[in-house]
Design a protein around this motif. Structure first.
Motif, mmCIF file in Angstrom:
data_model
loop_
_atom_site.group_PDB
_atom_site.id
_atom_site.type_symbol
_atom_site.label_atom_id
_atom_site.label_comp_id
_atom_site.label_asym_id
_atom_site.label_seq_id
_atom_site.Cartn_x
_atom_site.Cartn_y
_atom_site.Cartn_z
ATOM 1 N N SER A 181 -13.116 7.311 1.421
ATOM 2 C CA SER A 181 -11.776 7.319 0.862
ATOM 3 C C SER A 181 -11.477 8.722 0.355
ATOM 4 C CB SER A 181 -11.669 6.318 -0.279
ATOM 5 O OG SER A 181 -12.821 6.383 -1.074
ATOM 6 N N HIS A 182 -10.395 9.290 0.853
ATOM 7 C CA HIS A 182 -10.056 10.654 0.457
ATOM 8 C C HIS A 182 -9.131 10.650 -0.729
ATOM 9 C CE1 HIS A 182 -12.185 12.561 3.635
ATOM 10 N NE2 HIS A 182 -11.623 11.781 4.535
ATOM 11 N N PHE A 183 -9.049 11.809 -1.355
ATOM 12 C CA PHE A 183 -8.223 11.974 -2.544
ATOM 13 C C PHE A 183 -6.780 12.181 -2.092
ATOM 14 C CE2 PHE A 183 -7.141 14.570 -6.423
ATOM 15 C CZ PHE A 183 -7.199 13.489 -7.268
ATOM 16 N N LEU A 184 -6.108 11.043 -1.814
ATOM 17 C CA LEU A 184 -4.783 11.100 -1.203
ATOM 18 C C LEU A 184 -3.781 11.924 -1.998
ATOM 19 C CD1 LEU A 184 -3.819 7.615 0.211
ATOM 20 C CD2 LEU A 184 -3.801 9.808 1.361
ATOM 21 N N LEU A 185 -3.942 11.911 -3.314
ATOM 22 C CA LEU A 185 -2.946 12.559 -4.170
ATOM 23 C C LEU A 185 -2.783 14.035 -3.810
ATOM 24 C CD1 LEU A 185 -1.366 11.859 -6.985
ATOM 25 C CD2 LEU A 185 -2.890 13.619 -7.797
ATOM 26 N N LEU A 188 -0.227 14.398 -1.288
ATOM 27 C CA LEU A 188 1.114 13.993 -1.714
ATOM 28 C C LEU A 188 1.743 15.068 -2.615
ATOM 29 C CD1 LEU A 188 0.178 10.300 -2.498
ATOM 30 C CD2 LEU A 188 1.482 11.130 -0.558
ATOM 31 N N PRO A 190 2.805 15.282 -5.763
ATOM 32 C CA PRO A 190 2.269 15.608 -7.097
ATOM 33 C C PRO A 190 1.059 16.521 -7.019
ATOM 34 C CG PRO A 190 2.530 13.238 -6.857
ATOM 35 C CD PRO A 190 2.848 13.828 -5.546
ATOM 36 N N LEU A 194 0.220 20.037 -9.005
ATOM 37 C CA LEU A 194 -0.988 20.213 -9.818
ATOM 38 C C LEU A 194 -1.792 21.425 -9.355
ATOM 39 C CD1 LEU A 194 -2.199 16.529 -10.281
ATOM 40 C CD2 LEU A 194 -1.446 18.092 -12.051
ATOM 41 N N TRP B 96 -17.097 5.858 -9.567
ATOM 42 C CA TRP B 96 -16.430 7.159 -9.602
ATOM 43 C C TRP B 96 -14.941 7.021 -9.880
ATOM 44 C CZ3 TRP B 96 -13.001 7.035 -5.608
ATOM 45 C CH2 TRP B 96 -13.336 6.229 -4.520
ATOM 46 N N LEU B 100 -13.453 9.522 -12.579
ATOM 47 C CA LEU B 100 -12.391 10.442 -12.163
ATOM 48 C C LEU B 100 -11.117 10.214 -12.978
ATOM 49 C CD1 LEU B 100 -11.833 12.500 -9.773
ATOM 50 C CD2 LEU B 100 -10.604 10.629 -8.720
ATOM 51 N N ILE B 108 -6.373 16.682 -17.964
ATOM 52 C CA ILE B 108 -5.085 17.168 -17.472
ATOM 53 C C ILE B 108 -3.920 16.576 -18.256
ATOM 54 C CG2 ILE B 108 -3.552 17.222 -15.472
ATOM 55 C CD1 ILE B 108 -6.030 17.649 -13.789
ATOM 56 N N LEU B 130 -2.401 7.877 -10.865
ATOM 57 C CA LEU B 130 -3.155 8.788 -9.989
ATOM 58 C C LEU B 130 -4.121 8.000 -9.114
ATOM 59 C CD1 LEU B 130 -4.518 11.932 -9.673
ATOM 60 C CD2 LEU B 130 -6.293 10.693 -10.862
ATOM 61 N N ILE B 133 -2.299 5.573 -6.460
ATOM 62 C CA ILE B 133 -1.733 6.138 -5.235
ATOM 63 C C ILE B 133 -2.770 6.906 -4.431
ATOM 64 C CG2 ILE B 133 0.666 6.197 -6.035
ATOM 65 C CD1 ILE B 133 0.398 9.065 -6.579
ATOM 66 N N SER B 134 -3.883 7.316 -5.070
ATOM 67 C CA SER B 134 -4.905 8.025 -4.295
ATOM 68 C C SER B 134 -5.862 7.061 -3.605
ATOM 69 C CB SER B 134 -5.724 8.943 -5.202
ATOM 70 O OG SER B 134 -4.926 9.949 -5.717
ATOM 71 N N PHE B 135 -6.237 6.002 -4.302
ATOM 72 C CA PHE B 135 -7.238 5.088 -3.756
ATOM 73 C C PHE B 135 -6.711 3.652 -3.814
ATOM 74 C CE2 PHE B 135 -9.283 8.574 -6.078
ATOM 75 C CZ PHE B 135 -9.843 9.249 -5.010
ATOM 76 N N PRO B 136 -5.663 3.351 -3.048
ATOM 77 C CA PRO B 136 -5.060 2.018 -3.160
ATOM 78 C C PRO B 136 -6.045 0.895 -2.853
ATOM 79 C CG PRO B 136 -4.175 3.245 -1.289
ATOM 80 C CD PRO B 136 -4.984 4.199 -2.078
ATOM 81 N N GLN B 137 -6.988 1.147 -1.926
ATOM 82 C CA GLN B 137 -7.891 0.069 -1.541
ATOM 83 C C GLN B 137 -8.808 -0.321 -2.707
ATOM 84 O OE1 GLN B 137 -10.628 1.077 1.569
ATOM 85 N NE2 GLN B 137 -11.566 -0.932 1.429
ATOM 86 N N GLN B 138 -9.405 0.692 -3.366
ATOM 87 C CA GLN B 138 -10.316 0.389 -4.475
ATOM 88 C C GLN B 138 -9.559 -0.146 -5.677
ATOM 89 O OE1 GLN B 138 -10.503 3.095 -2.643
ATOM 90 N NE2 GLN B 138 -12.605 3.298 -1.945
#
Lengths: 233, 354
Positions: A181-185, A188, A190, A194, B96, B100, B108, B130, B133-138
């Motif tokens: 799983s990649h860091f989608l943000l 995107l 935002p 950042l 993680w 994270l 931040i 955050l 939207i970054s890891f919708p599956q988890q």
């Protein structure tokens, strides 16, 4: 020649369009999701800046001051259209992936900004050099942003390089790391804000450190601030 | 004898930030207990990870900013952020995710804006968004309550799942979410949303085992727990009634209108109140003293805005629950709300009435 060195420092670092002037943020943030896109748009912007600066500098004495802005805008629009057609012809895949942002170079504030602030007041050679350096500064920020976002968001570098350089370039793709799983943000919008914020902070930190080391080398007397002592932290 | 004339207010309540924050953290206990009962002790692993990360991140930034570390850690605000994020994310999310998220929230969203008191957004919710939207599956991997799972869980399964993504017997989260008939079970809100798009009615959908009389199975108790903790906070004077009441009333009005228009398409107020993170959001997240509105009228508007947004996102949006987005959007509106609801100073006339 010191004038040219000054122009170079201004464009690449001290007055960098992306990190200091914060001009042209829209394309900067929107097209920096991958390194290939970033290089493509960066080079196109650099080319536009150098050519428009040259032309505007050449006609600067003929254009009446009252109508200079419309004239500049028309010159810029013509150059951007030419570049767009060239990209359409030679790098069609990149043209498609950058989409609306190629014609939108015309609205990039840095182009009209340099035309008004520099090219309309300086001889052609200096104007071209200024355009190249400002463009290079913009391009470098775009590339740094694109590289960071691509590594964070996809774990690769130069993915899709063949759209810019031809089919041989697909070997350039580097897979930095593999993850399920990649860091989608990061990909995107935002993420763009950042990462740009961190780049600006990094530049400011470097400048501060340089200033501090210069001051300590000179051995100059630093004034201590004694008016306010913060005792409650 | 000196006669000192002191300015009002004459009665001081010496309440310190650390006391308030500690009370907020304590008040989550009933909700955490309910989560523990229905979802297993993975909740505690998430809490431990979150708290450790929050403290380390806070100490790291404070040392970079050359502030005294111990004093500021003692204000317990990092603890509250960590606890709120840990109860908001799925209990079986990989380790993680919470590390994270907490690091992002503290470094931040909180410290880069200037530390406690200066953050524009609620740190826990910004981190939640955050992650979502970054890891919708988890982030949508809520397992059904343990009682509904087809696979028996062994004692060490929560540890295995959080740290390796698989149970000790080698089942993935997706397999654990499957019921005896081989269908994947989701959270009540998620199931309802999917069923409605598949042309089922609300009452048809709610006959499935993950729903209860009120709200979702297990989720109603979790929400009751947070409601209880919230009421205690109100009784202790840590929070005021305005924001939570405005959130719940606004959500109730919206869902009543929906249910009156078409009860087959729109769930009832009771269901909305007692599923997802409603009570957590209303009592613990929306009431964050830093990022919420500060005027009396403003708090009502702010709470009502959150309730409305939660309803709109749940009913018409792409996500099953939306309190994190709702709180963040309302946070953005806070400066404007505060500017328009400034109370009249005694002795001055209100604007426009001259």
């Amino acid at each position: 020649m010191s004038n040219f060195r000054e122009l170079m420092q201004q464009g690449l670092w001290r007055n960098n369009p992306g990190l200091v002037q914060l001009l042209g943020l829209c394309p900067l943030l929107a097209t920096s999701s991958s390194l290939t896109n970033a290089i493509g748009l960066g080079l196109a912007t650099m080319l536009v800046l150098a050519s428009t600066n040259l032309m505007i500098s050449l006609v600067r004495n003929q254009v009446p001051a009252e109508i200079r802005i419309p004239v500049f805008v028309m010159i810029i629009a013509a150059v951007v259209t030419a570049i767009e057609q060239l990209m359409h012809a030679y790098t069609f895949a990149l043209y498609q992936s950058l989409g609306i942002f190629i014609p939108l170079i015309v609205t990039n504030c840095i182009v009209i900004g340099r035309a008004e602030a520099f090219a309309s007041k300086n001889p052609p050679l200096a104007a071209v050099f200024d355009g190249l350096m400002m463009g290079a500064g913009f391009c470098l920020v775009l590339v740094a942003l694109g590289a960071i976002r691509e590594i964070l968001g996809q774990g690769t570098l130069f993915a899709g390089a063949e759209t810019l350089l031809g089919s041989w370039a697909s070997v350039l793709k580097i897979t930095v790391y593999h993850a399920d799983s990649h860091f989608l943000l990061a990909i995107l919008p935002p993420g763009a804000f950042l990462v740009l914020g961190f780049l600006i902070a990094g530049k400011n930190a470097l400048d501060l450190r340089k200033k501090a080391s210069e001051a300590s080398q000179k051995g100059s007397i630093q004034r201590a601030r004694v008016t306010h002592v913060n005792t409650n932290n | 004898m000196s006669f000192r004339v002191a300015a009002s207010p004459h009665h001081h309540a010496r309440v310190q930030t650390s006391t308030l924050m500690l009370k907020v953290a304590l008040a989550t206990l009933p909700g955490i207990a309910a989560q523990l009962y229905f979802f297993g002790y993975a909740v505690l692993i998430q809490l431990a990870l979150a708290v450790v990360t929050a403290w380390s991140a806070e100490a790291l930034v404070l040392s970079l900013r050359e502030k005294t570390i111990v004093n500021r850690l003692k204000d317990h605000s990092a603890l509250v952020t960590a606890v709120l994020l840990a109860v908001a994310i799925p209990a079986y999310a990989p380790w993680w995710i919470i590390v994270l998220g907490t690091a992002f929230a503290i470094i931040i969203v909180k410290q880069l804006y200037g530390g406690l008191g200066n953050n524009l957004f609620n740190p826990a919710m910004a981190a939640y968004v955050l992650l979502l939207i970054s890891f919708p599956q988890q982030m949508t991997a809520w397992t059904p309550p343990t009682a509904l799972q087809a696979q028996e869980q062994s004692t060490f399964d929560p540890v295995c799942l959080v740290f390796t993504d698989f149970s000790c017997a080698g089942y993935s989260i997706t397999q654990l979410k499957t019921d005896v008939d081989g269908r994947t079970m989701a959270t009540p809100l998620d199931t309802l949303k999917t069923d409605l798009t598949n042309n089922k009615t609300v009452s048809e959908s709610r006959q499935q085992p993950m729903f209860a009389e009120i709200g979702g199975f297990g989720w109603n108790w979790v929400n009751l727990g947070f409601l209880l903790g919230g009421l205690w906070l109100w009784q202790q004077g840590v929070i005021q009634w305005r924001i939570p009441v405005a959130v719940l009333v606004s959500l109730g009005i919206c869902s009543s209108i929906g249910a009156m228009v078409d009860a087959d398409q729109y769930a009832s107020p009771l269901f909305h109140w007692f599923s997802g993170g409603t009570m957590l959001a209303a009592f613990f997240i929306a009431t964050d003293p830093v990022s919420a509105s500060t005027t009396a009228k403003g708090r009502l508007i702010y709470g009502a805005l959150i309730g409305l947004l939660v309803y709109l996102i749940r009913t018409f949006g792409g996500f099953p629950d939306g309190y994190a987005f709702a709180v963040m959007l309302a946070n953005v509106a806070v400066p404007l709300i505060d500017a328009y609801t400034k109370p009249r100073t005694y002795g001055h006339k209100a604007k426009g009435s001259e």
